[in-house]
Design a protein around this motif. Sequence first.
Motif, PDB file in Angstrom:
ATOM      1  N   ILE A  23       0.855  -1.188   0.000  1.00  0.00           N
ATOM      2  CA  ILE A  23       0.000   0.000   0.000  1.00  0.00           C
ATOM      3  C   ILE A  23       0.894   1.242   0.000  1.00  0.00           C
ATOM      4  N   THR A  24       0.725   2.081  -1.017  1.00  0.00           N
ATOM      5  CA  THR A  24       1.464   3.336  -1.127  1.00  0.00           C
ATOM      6  C   THR A  24       0.501   4.425  -1.601  1.00  0.00           C
ATOM      7  N   GLU A  25       0.985   5.665  -1.705  1.00  0.00           N
ATOM      8  CA  GLU A  25       0.130   6.736  -2.219  1.00  0.00           C
ATOM      9  C   GLU A  25      -0.284   6.456  -3.655  1.00  0.00           C
ATOM     10  N   SER A  26       0.639   5.920  -4.449  1.00  0.00           N
ATOM     11  CA  SER A  26       0.318   5.640  -5.850  1.00  0.00           C
ATOM     12  C   SER A  26      -0.412   4.301  -6.018  1.00  0.00           C
ATOM     13  N   ASN A  27      -0.437   3.469  -4.979  1.00  0.00           N
ATOM     14  CA  ASN A  27      -1.133   2.178  -5.009  1.00  0.00           C
ATOM     15  C   ASN A  27      -1.958   2.018  -3.728  1.00  0.00           C
ATOM     16  N   PRO A  28      -3.039   2.797  -3.599  1.00  0.00           N
ATOM     17  CA  PRO A  28      -3.819   2.748  -2.353  1.00  0.00           C
ATOM     18  C   PRO A  28      -4.588   1.442  -2.156  1.00  0.00           C
ATOM     19  N   PHE A  29      -4.648   0.608  -3.180  1.00  0.00           N
ATOM     20  CA  PHE A  29      -5.388  -0.641  -3.074  1.00  0.00           C
ATOM     21  C   PHE A  29      -4.477  -1.843  -2.890  1.00  0.00           C
ATOM     22  N   GLY A  30      -3.249  -1.606  -2.426  1.00  0.00           N
ATOM     23  CA  GLY A  30      -2.324  -2.698  -2.144  1.00  0.00           C
ATOM     24  C   GLY A  30      -2.863  -3.583  -1.033  1.00  0.00           C
ATOM     25  N   GLU A  31      -2.207  -4.688  -0.818  1.00  0.00           N
ATOM     26  CA  GLU A  31      -2.707  -5.662   0.158  1.00  0.00           C
ATOM     27  C   GLU A  31      -1.873  -5.765   1.431  1.00  0.00           C
ATOM     28  N   ILE A  32      -0.633  -5.262   1.417  1.00  0.00           N
ATOM     29  CA  ILE A  32       0.218  -5.333   2.607  1.00  0.00           C
ATOM     30  C   ILE A  32       0.841  -3.970   2.862  1.00  0.00           C
ATOM     31  N   THR A  33       1.265  -3.747   4.095  1.00  0.00           N
ATOM     32  CA  THR A  33       1.924  -2.485   4.451  1.00  0.00           C
ATOM     33  C   THR A  33       3.430  -2.622   4.232  1.00  0.00           C
TER      34      THR A  33
END
Length: 46
Positions: A23-33
């Motif tokens: 999960i990042t600003e450019s990938n807010p739908f990621g699955e892990i931190t």
Amino acid sequence: MKFWTLAFTMKWVTADALKGAVITESNPFGEITAEQYKEITGIDFE
């Protein structure tokens, strides 16, 4: 996170490819931190 841990352990995904699941600003739908990424790979997320 269990799936990604298994995938990394079994070498189904590389550490570099696993960055796409963080999960990042450019990938807010990621699955892990970023912290979970480090737990799985032992490498700091950059």
